[in-house]
Design a protein around this motif. Structure first.
Motif, PDB file in Angstrom:
ATOM      1  N   CYS A 150       0.831  -1.216   0.000  1.00 14.43           N
ATOM      2  CA  CYS A 150       0.000   0.000   0.000  1.00 14.43           C
ATOM      3  C   CYS A 150       0.857   1.254   0.000  1.00 14.43           C
ATOM      4  CB  CYS A 150      -0.939  -0.001   1.207  1.00 14.43           C
ATOM      5  SG  CYS A 150      -2.306  -1.162   1.049  1.00 14.43           S
TER       6      CYS A 150
ATOM      7  N   VAL B 246      -0.659   4.743  -1.040  1.00 14.72           N
ATOM      8  CA  VAL B 246      -1.790   4.834  -0.112  1.00 14.72           C
ATOM      9  C   VAL B 246      -1.351   5.668   1.083  1.00 14.72           C
ATOM     10  CG1 VAL B 246      -3.358   3.528   1.368  1.00 14.72           C
ATOM     11  CG2 VAL B 246      -2.718   2.623  -0.878  1.00 14.72           C
TER      12      VAL B 246
ATOM     13  N   HIS C 234      -4.422   6.084   6.360  1.00 16.43           N
ATOM     14  CA  HIS C 234      -5.658   5.409   5.974  1.00 16.43           C
ATOM     15  C   HIS C 234      -6.040   4.439   7.090  1.00 16.43           C
ATOM     16  CE1 HIS C 234      -8.413   2.697   3.932  1.00 16.43           C
ATOM     17  NE2 HIS C 234      -8.583   3.651   3.015  1.00 16.43           N
TER      18      HIS C 234
ATOM     19  N   ILE D 210      -4.581   0.895   6.929  1.00 16.83           N
ATOM     20  CA  ILE D 210      -3.146   0.832   7.205  1.00 16.83           C
ATOM     21  C   ILE D 210      -2.909   0.950   8.711  1.00 16.83           C
ATOM     22  CG2 ILE D 210      -0.912   1.960   6.847  1.00 16.83           C
ATOM     23  CD1 ILE D 210      -1.921   0.585   4.356  1.00 16.83           C
TER      24      ILE D 210
END
Length: 92
Positions: A67, A72, A76, A79
């Motif tokens: 990710c 990403v 997030h 995560i």
């Protein structure tokens, strides 16, 4: 993290025990023995979850790495969730 490498396997007897074994060099050795005072459906589910721990740990590390490689946001929620699970497994 130092833990017994996988694969781990769960063996569930027909009484009150479940056993978690690791396999190394074609030999099996015990990781854990789980005993409950009454046989409940959760016993088998708990044993399988424990046996999956090394795979889940590796998967969480790999998921975070991929990710972040693909941009990403590290904040997030998925995560953060994976990171917190790793921290818990490492006793932090």
């Amino acid at each position: 993290m130092k833990h017994t490498p996988g694969p781990w396997k769960a063996y569930i007897d027909d009484k009150h025990y479940s056993y978690i074994y690791a396999t190394r060099d074609r030999a099996e050795f015990a990781i854990a023995e789980i005993y409950v005072t009454t046989k409940k459906p959760e016993l088998s589910a708990n044993a399988r979850l424990i046996a999956a721990a090394p795979d889940l740990y590796d998967a969480a590390h790999n998921l975070i790495s991929v990710c972040l490689t693909y941009g990403v946001n590290p904040d997030h929620p998925s995560i953060v969730h994976a990171y917190n699970a790793i921290q818990k497994a490492e006793g932090k």
